[in-house]
Design an enzyme around this catalytic site. Structure first.
Site, PDB file in Angstrom:
ATOM      1  N   HIS A 130      57.619 -21.120 -30.941  1.00  0.00           N
ATOM      2  CA  HIS A 130      58.013 -22.027 -29.872  1.00  0.00           C
ATOM      3  C   HIS A 130      57.169 -21.722 -28.641  1.00  0.00           C
ATOM      4  CE1 HIS A 130      61.243 -24.355 -31.611  1.00  0.00           C
ATOM      5  NE2 HIS A 130      61.781 -23.256 -32.109  1.00  0.00           N
ATOM      6  N   ASP A 160      54.306 -26.137 -23.902  1.00  0.00           N
ATOM      7  CA  ASP A 160      54.489 -27.453 -24.524  1.00  0.00           C
ATOM      8  C   ASP A 160      53.727 -28.548 -23.786  1.00  0.00           C
ATOM      9  OD1 ASP A 160      56.052 -26.779 -26.649  1.00  0.00           O
ATOM     10  OD2 ASP A 160      57.920 -27.583 -25.862  1.00  0.00           O
TER      11      ASP A 160
END
Length: 370
Positions: A130, A160
């Protein structure tokens, strides 16, 4: 018209950077079909995470990527598009027959944008992770904190969105320009680890000059400088101080009732003592009192607003930085003129309807170029 009007993009629905990149491209005017998972495959989960904000401006088309008939129609849709974006782990799209080699065989001008955490190659390419993991490996996460506590993840904005989505959009736009002149598309391999590392370029430049060290919270831009950090105020809220340049620092010191001769900006060895002095002074007033006090000066002091407060700030309101809602949401950026143009909410349509909408090629498309 918006800058990307006429550009057709197929978005294979996902989480994190793909969704944000799709929102940005739609904000810029691209005509995007977002291929979502069929209800039986968990589409609701993806829609709940993205919500109507991240999914704005483009149609959602439920498909089953494992269904042969759907894959055939997806290939037809791709043959009429300029670009594809996806965020599956390496090899997944190839196993489905939807990898870049298969799609570019259908459409040589196609730009195939893919974003992953570790990239399409390297020993970790197939591993899970992640945002926080990609930041950790890039070296960026270590700098986010202080020497006494573990690094604090910056939400998912740096990995991200900064290292992933922004790099994907940049690469995609560059490849689209090239495809228009060469007739050949590219594969864009955007890795969040690569992008996050790229965002640390300034600090790698600082290191050989002795201007950066690996102790968090002791450097110029990581909260180590007393004139570039946040301070708690009397009411428990915070102000942000960014008085880097000497004249800005002088304005800060004057506003705090001090003199630069008494509290010089350098040397660095004096910074811990200055932290204490500045902290004590900022605790004597409420946040908004300090904001008013420094308004109109060059001290670079601003209130730290919550997400609920930010849309109400006069500057943000004047620029329509946030839409009025509902729901209240950030407006598209950058803008191309005085006002941001907010796209409509995402819609739903069938795969057949998406194909029908793209049945007539527009001037300059891959289908009519030779």
């Amino acid at each position: 018209m918006k800058p990307l009007s006429g550009i057709r993009i197929v978005e294979f629905d996902g989480l994190g950077p793909v969704t944000f990149a799709g929102m940005m491209l739609a904000d810029l005017g691209a005509d995007i079909v977002r291929l979502t998972r069929a209800a039986s495959a968990g589409a609701a989960v993806f829609d709940q995470v993205g919500g109507e904000i991240l999914h704005r401006g483009r149609a959602a088309v439920p498909v089953d990527l494992k269904d042969k008939a759907d894959r055939v129609r997806i290939l037809d849709l791709v043959s009429r598009s300029d670009a594809v974006i996806e965020g599956f782990r390496p090899g997944v799209m190839e196993r489905l027959g939807l990898g870049p080699e298969a799609l570019q065989a259908q459409n040589p001008r196609l730009v195939y944008g893919r974003v992953t955490g570790w990239g399409q190659s390297g020993p970790l390419a197939s591993e899970v992770g992640h945002d926080i993991n990609y930041l950790a490996l890039s070296g960026a996460l270590h700098a986010l904190g202080d020497a006494e506590r573990p690094p604090r993840p910056p939400l998912n904005m740096l990995g991200d969105y900064g290292g992933g989505a922004m790099m994907l959009v940049t690469g995609l736009l560059a490849a689209l320009i090239e495809a228009r002149t060469t007739g050949h598309g590219r594969i864009v391999d955007a890795a969040m680890t690569d992008g996050s590392a790229l965002l640390t370029s300034l600090f790698h430049a600082f290191r050989p000059l002795g201007l950066w060290n690996d102790t968090p919270g002791t450097n110029l831009l990581d909260g180590g400088a007393p004139f570039y950090r946040c301070y708690r105020c009397r009411d428990g809220r915070f102000v942000a101080v960014g008085a880097l340049e000497p004249r800005f620092y002088a304005a800060l010191v004057e506003g705090l009732g001090l003199a630069t001769e008494e509290v010089p900006q350098f040397p660095v060895t004096q910074w811990p003592a200055l932290h204490g002095r500045f902290e004590a002074i900022f605790m004597t007033r409420d946040r908004d009192d300090w904001a008013t006090h420094f308004s109109g000066t060059e001290a670079c002091v601003t209130p730290v607003l919550t997400m609920a407060e930010a849309p109400l700030h006069p500057h943000n309101a004047a620029r329509d930085t946030f839409s009025a809602g509902p729901p209240i949401q950030p407006s598209p950026a950058p803008r191309f003129g005085k006002a941001a143009i907010m796209p409509g909410p995402g819609t739903r349509k069938t795969l057949d309807a998406a194909l029908s909408a793209w049945s007539v090629d527009r001037i300059g498309s891959s289908a009519d170029a030779s």
